[in-house]
Write an enzyme that holds these catalytic residues in place. Structure first.
Site, short mmCIF file in Angstrom:
data_model
loop_
_atom_site.label_atom_id
_atom_site.label_comp_id
_atom_site.label_asym_id
_atom_site.label_seq_id
_atom_site.Cartn_x
_atom_site.Cartn_y
_atom_site.Cartn_z
NE ARG A 1 0.52 1.75 -8.25
CZ ARG A 1 1.39 1.67 -7.25
NH1 ARG A 1 2.01 0.54 -7.03
NH2 ARG A 1 1.62 2.70 -6.47
CG HIS B 1 -5.34 -4.38 -0.04
ND1 HIS B 1 -4.63 -5.42 0.53
CD2 HIS B 1 -5.23 -4.57 -1.38
CE1 HIS B 1 -4.12 -6.19 -0.40
NE2 HIS B 1 -4.46 -5.70 -1.58
#
Length: 776
Positions: free
Chosen positions: A489, A519
């Site tokens: 993001r 991640h």
């Protein structure tokens, strides 16, 4: 966003540590006394067992590893778990606002260096922008589409939106007041002033006339609003001037909008020669004074600043996207046109202008925030960057880890040899990232014996030496795999750029598994050696970003352990190919085994405690929201297992509730560095099981991301983390304590003495030289 505590406080001196086998808990009386001195409720609890149920007490104190505050733990071993209360979770959105309130508290702390307080004001503003762009926008979208559901806290969607609005209004008003009434006067006393145009001298105004003519005027685009010119699109987070003009010929009034160019400095310095007296003027003041040049022939009646926040979260349906990069690029374009979720207005705004903006932007009165100028205090970063050492934290240069610094030399150490000698636990920023992880990858790229490098990249810097090392490795003929998470993001555009650059260099670039963000923080180097192929690994809690590694507190493990190498090989194969049933030995991997693995560990602590064995759970993370994991911690608390949680941001746990969570303590530490590491400690009968890794305890981490935790095996590493966790929970350490009502109260120090700044303590005590060498 670094959240920070004062390095001006006095670090507590480190007492000599007793041998691990003989360290015992302090007495309950001493703990109660220390707690009372800090003004907090005593952690000592007593639960009476139901009739006919046996009572289970804690194991002998000497069997527990690590010195901790004493807590008398009396618990019941029920035949079947009692139902947990329905209102057992704090609301995640309101908890996030509480976190940003803690950041705001630091800007009010007069013990902190002045420019650091100004930076905290900027961090608060930036944090709140992102909260509105993502969390508030997402909630509004779900309400509008009928997809919103009751939160785990029990709040209905519209009630939650209303509660967020009320709290955000209070916070933004407090933020403006701290700047206006506290920080700005202190800055003036220090010779740093934010002035308006009228306060400038004639010579200063002349310089700014030239600046406007040469650098501002050419990029301004005035937009009129009339029947021939519809209301213009107002981009998210842009600062704007609403201008009322009068035509002297027709005597009619007109509205126009002027956007403040975002690439220009927010505050312009007007006296660049004096290092100790800095004067700044807001860019909108300069533009406002020259509005007559933008609207020649018109009379400027009034002008007001305003700012809009829009929905800027991304939605990409990967199953329908043939090319993820192209789909994401289109979505980034759409992001600019998301619906507004907040309108900030200067408090001198004309009622007619206010009504016009509300109507044209389609916002409600509850979404309007009227504030004193200047709006958008993110610009205080410019002032906080002033080179005035006496107004900053003392400068700290990260040190080379002692096991990578065997001899004093300007030449980088042989990282591969150091890893062969022993596992190395890195703690950034106290240990240098550039002389550890970065050097590891650069040496791998240059080493002719290295055959392959596999690397995850979630966020990285614009001039990343990590990316350069991967390109160099590909250029030299090595097999290089880069798993680039282009959906990270607000870093999507940068990651798309790096993905294309890597592809052009011949790196095998993949984007992970459809439907999941990758991640995990992983690096795998395969090297040909005399004994055969050896795999060198790095598993971390933070991104491969040299810039944020100087600001974020993170952990990382460098190892050539064969089990870890095998696990990483399997995980990379799963990410780049097809291996849905992969099993791991020293890793816990989301979304398949991480939640269940942690819950299993919690249940083992419950069983250990029931058997009279040492049992304890200690967790450190950014956020904890997952209901399944929280419920498992509640069950542990009910069984008498002490649970300590150190959380930086969101926490949905409601600690200290009788009969449910009286054995749970929650602390939050903010300071000079952004606390970012994740640690999961389970006492395991006195043989601790400890993991570090990339995952927080949130639904997105456990269900929608590829995350990895690695189990530590070196006793020295466990000792180091034991000390860190113990200090984090110590009543003398400056921290915020969470109560059962969801309120956070700052604690630290006693008898009028300043508390221990944990980060300053880490800086002061971090060893930089290797004392002894231990070979496997």
């Amino acid at each position: 966003m670094p959240g920070m505590t004062s390095s001006a406080t006095t670090p507590a001196s480190s007492a000599p540590r007793r041998p691990r086998a003989t360290r015992a808990r302090t007495s309950a009386t001493a703990a109660a006394g220390a707690t009372a001195a800090n003004g907090s409720a005593s952690p000592t609890v007593s639960a009476l067992p139901p009739a006919g149920e046996p009572t289970v007490t804690t194991a002998p104190a000497a069997a527990v590893t690590g010195t901790v505050e004493a807590r008398t733990l009396v618990a019941v071993a029920p035949a079947e778990p009692e139902p947990l209360p329905t209102e057992r979770f704090l609301d995640r959105e309101l908890s996030w606002l509480a976190f940003n309130t803690r950041v705001l508290e630091l800007s009010r702390d007069e013990s902190l260096p002045l420019l650091e307080r100004a930076r905290f004001l900027a961090i608060f503003a930036s944090n709140l922008d992102e909260f509105f762009m993502v969390r508030v926008a997402g909630l509004k979208r779900r309400i509008a589409t009928g997809l919103a559901v009751t939160a785990a806290s029990g709040l209905e969607p519209r009630d939650l939106l209303e509660a967020i609005g009320e709290r955000a209004h209070e916070m933004m008003a407090a933020h403006a007041a701290i700047y206006t009434d506290d920080v700005a006067p202190a800055l003036r006393e220090a010779g740093i002033t934010l002035v308006h145009w009228q306060a400038l001298s004639v010579s200063e105004q002349e310089r700014l006339h030239t600046f406007f003519r040469e650098q501002v005027f050419p990029v301004l685009t005035p937009l009129a609003v009339d029947p021939a010119h519809p209301f213009p699109y107002i981009s998210g987070l842009s600062l704007n001037l609403a201008v009322i003009l009068r035509n002297p010929v027709t005597d009619k009034e007109h509205f126009a909008r002027v956007k403040v160019p975002p690439l220009l400095p927010r505050f312009i310095r007007v006296d660049s020669d004096d290092l100790h007296h800095a004067r700044f003027v807001p860019i909108e003041d300069v533009i406002a004074f020259h509005l007559d040049q933008l609207f020649p022939g018109m009379e400027v009646m009034q002008h007001h600043t305003f700012r809009v926040t829009r929905n800027e979260d991304l939605e990409v349906e990967e199953d329908d996207a043939e090319n993820l990069l192209q789909a994401l690029e289109k979505e980034l374009l759409r992001r600019r046109f998301g619906p507004p979720v907040r309108l900030e207005l200067a408090d001198d705004v004309d009622d007619h202008v206010r009504d016009l903006l509300i109507r044209e932007l389609g916002v409600s009165e509850a979404e309007v925030y009227t504030l004193p100028e200047p709006l958008d205090l993110r610009g205080l970063n410019t002032i906080a960057d002033l080179d005035l050492p006496e107004l900053h934290y003392p400068k700290y240069l990260p040190k080379t880890h002692r096991h990578l610094n065997e001899v004093e030399t300007a030449k980088p150490s042989d990282v591969f040899a150091a890893i062969r000698a022993r596992d190395i636990l890195l703690h950034h920023p106290y240990d240098s990232f550039s002389t550890s992880v970065q050097t590891f990858l650069e040496q791998a790229a240059a080493d002719p014996r290295v055959l392959a490098i596999k690397q995850t990249l979630y966020r990285t810097s614009g001039d990343s030496p990590i990316v350069d090392a991967l390109i160099d490795a590909a250029d030299s003929g090595k097999q290089v795999l880069a798993l680039v998470e282009i959906k990270a993001r607000f870093d999507e555009q940068a990651n798309i750029t790096w993905a294309r650059k890597l592809e052009q260099a011949g790196v095998h670039v993949v984007y992970g598994i459809v439907g999941l963000k990758t991640h995990a923080k992983l690096s795998l180097v395969v090297r040909q050696e005399a004994e055969g192929l050896r795999r060198y690994c790095h598993v971390g809690t933070g991104n491969y970003n040299p810039k944020t590694a100087r600001l974020y507190e993170d952990l990382g493990l460098l190892t050539c352990d064969p089990q870890v190498g095998e696990d990483l090989t399997r995980l990379f194969n799963q990410l780049s190919g097809y291996a849905p049933k992969t099993a791991y030995r020293r890793l816990l991997v989301a979304p398949r085994s991480l939640r269940s693995g942690l819950v299993d560990r919690v249940n083992r602590e419950i069983a250990n405690h029931a058997e009279g064995q040492p049992a304890r759970i200690r967790l450190k993370m950014n956020s904890i929201v997952d209901e399944v994991l929280i419920d498992s911690l509640y069950r542990a608390s009910q069984a008498g297992v002490p649970v300590d949680v150190v959380v930086r941001g969101i926490c949905a746990i409601r600690p200290g509730v009788p009969g449910m969570s009286e054995n749970i303590r929650v602390r939050s530490i903010l300071g000079r560095y952004l606390e970012h590491s994740r640690v999961f400690w389970f006492e395991n009968k006195g043989e601790p099981v400890v993991y570090i890794g990339s995952s927080d305890m949130m639904h997105r981490n456990l269900d929608r991301r590829v995350e990895a935790l690695v189990r530590l095996s070196d006793p020295g590493h466990l000792e180091e983390l034991d000390q860190m966790l113990t200090l984090s929970m110590d009543p003398e350490t400056i921290s915020w304590h969470l109560g059962p009502d969801g309120r956070w109260v700052r604690h630290g120090g006693s008898d009028g003495e300043p508390g221990r700044d944990l980060q300053a303590h880490m800086i002061a005590t971090r060893p930089s030289r290797r004392i002894t060498t231990r070979r496997r």
